[in-house]
Design a protein around this motif. Structure first.
Motif, PDB file in Angstrom:
ATOM      1  N   LYS A 110      20.874  41.561 114.281  1.00  0.00           N
ATOM      2  CA  LYS A 110      20.427  40.193 114.481  1.00  0.00           C
ATOM      3  C   LYS A 110      20.295  39.449 113.149  1.00  0.00           C
ATOM      4  O   LYS A 110      20.728  38.301 113.021  1.00  0.00           O
ATOM      5  N   GLU A 129      19.608  31.447 118.181  1.00  0.00           N
ATOM      6  CA  GLU A 129      19.010  32.452 119.059  1.00  0.00           C
ATOM      7  C   GLU A 129      19.815  32.588 120.355  1.00  0.00           C
ATOM      8  O   GLU A 129      20.008  33.693 120.870  1.00  0.00           O
ATOM      9  N   ILE A 132      23.020  34.535 119.597  1.00  0.00           N
ATOM     10  CA  ILE A 132      22.778  35.973 119.397  1.00  0.00           C
ATOM     11  C   ILE A 132      22.501  36.672 120.726  1.00  0.00           C
ATOM     12  O   ILE A 132      22.996  37.776 120.987  1.00  0.00           O
ATOM     13  N   LYS A 133      21.722  36.002 121.575  1.00  0.00           N
ATOM     14  CA  LYS A 133      21.428  36.583 122.892  1.00  0.00           C
ATOM     15  C   LYS A 133      22.706  36.747 123.714  1.00  0.00           C
ATOM     16  O   LYS A 133      22.924  37.771 124.371  1.00  0.00           O
ATOM     17  N   LYS A 136      24.798  39.675 122.450  1.00  0.00           N
ATOM     18  CA  LYS A 136      24.274  40.983 122.875  1.00  0.00           C
ATOM     19  C   LYS A 136      24.453  41.216 124.372  1.00  0.00           C
ATOM     20  O   LYS A 136      24.639  42.355 124.815  1.00  0.00           O
TER      21      LYS A 136
END
Length: 331
Positions: A110, A129, A132-133, A136
């Motif tokens: 991250k 954010e 990145i979420k 993943k």
């Protein structure tokens, strides 16, 4: 001189260079009164004209290249298209070069991803954010290396081309800006609604600095291909698109007319008025470009910057139906 002009002499449509050359000489000898001598513009204006045209071609190449990249990514890695809405950016290119497929991006920590975004001036916590979420949580489209390997190589080649193309456009922008700022007529073109840093130099190059080249706005309208062509035969009459013109010049005036709708009160009112009559978008914009050329010609001839309030006052004094429509539509 276009070959089609010689159809008067060769009705069969035959093409022969020596014959065409003889006809050209004959026209020059016998019909010089029908021809107009074009004097080359200043060196700076001619240079600017070439620069803005080349830049526009590079921009189109960038668009085509971006579409190729998006198409290739859809084969194995479509997630990136959603993560980066703007494709003509360094962050988009660098992300693909560093994490060219999803499995590699999912392995990144991250903090590594955050550092990457911050280094590319993407300092929006909520956006980062979310990215990145999604990285993943994303599911791999395919793990078939027969699909992934060729597309990886193609993406690398395309992205490197894209980066170089963006650098080239930036260099052109700098050169165009330098030449444009040095020209004394730039105050006229800076005053035009919607022209901005891209179209103002193109409009300056389109008009040039030789005030004797055009005697009236109609000459520019015809030369640029904005004015339609009227044909008559007996009792029949028809109007069609002008084919013999400088395409880039027409594109310049049409693009400017389209952008002016956002920044000019009367242009926006005219668009809405024609739209209410059922006219299609392209027809309205061409008609608007026709009107703008007349205004620009007057400003150019008199060395006077455009002023919206002055033009609206003139429309009001003439009892323009356009202003009445604008007021009525707002009510």
């Amino acid at each position: 001189m276009r070959l089609s002009y010689f159809s008067f002499f060769t009705h069969s449509g035959a093409k022969d260079d020596p014959t065409d050359a003889i006809i050209q000489v004959e026209i020059l000898q016998l019909h010089m009164d029908k021809l107009t001598v074009i004097r080359p513009d200043s060196e700076d204006v001619r240079c600017l004209a070439q620069l803005v045209e080349y830049r526009r071609k590079l921009v189109q190449e960038r668009i085509d290249l971006t579409n190729k990249i998006s198409t290739t990514l859809k084969n194995y890695y479509p997630h990136v298209i959603d993560w980066f809405k703007e494709k003509d950016t360094q962050i988009f290119c660098d992300f693909l070069l560093r994490w060219p497929y999803l499995a590699l991006a999912k392995k990144a920590r991250k903090q590594t991803l955050l550092d990457f975004f911050n280094q590319h001036n993407s300092r929006y916590p909520l956006v980062n954010e979310k990215r990145i979420k999604e990285i993943k949580d994303a599911e791999i489209l395919t793990d078939d290396m027969a699909v992934i390997t060729p597309n990886l190589l193609l993406i690398e080649c395309l992205v490197l081309q894209h980066k170089q193309l963006m650098l080239a456009i930036t260099r052109f922008d700098d050169e165009i800006k330098t030449l444009y700022r040095q020209h004394e007529d730039r105050v006229i073109f800076d005053s035009l609604p919607g022209a901005g840093p891209q179209l103002a130099p193109r409009l300056l190059a389109a008009m040039g600095s030789n005030r004797d080249r055009y005697s009236c706005a109609a000459e520019i309208q015809k030369y640029a291909g904005i004015a339609p062509v009227t044909e008559r035969s007996g009792k029949k009459e028809w109007i069609h698109w002008r084919y013999s013109c400088t395409t880039f010049l027409r594109q310049t005036f049409v693009e400017w007319a389209g952008l002016s709708v956002r920044y000019s009160f009367w242009a926006k009112a005219y668009y809405r008025q024609q739209e209410a009559k059922g006219k299609p978008h392209n027809t309205i914009i061409r008609a608007l470009a026709f009107k703008w050329i007349r205004i620009l010609f007057r400003c150019w001839k008199t060395h006077t910057p455009y002023d919206e309030s002055t033009y609206l006052t003139a429309l009001k004094s003439k009892g323009s139906q356009l202003l009445k429509f604008a007021v009525g539509s707002e009510l």
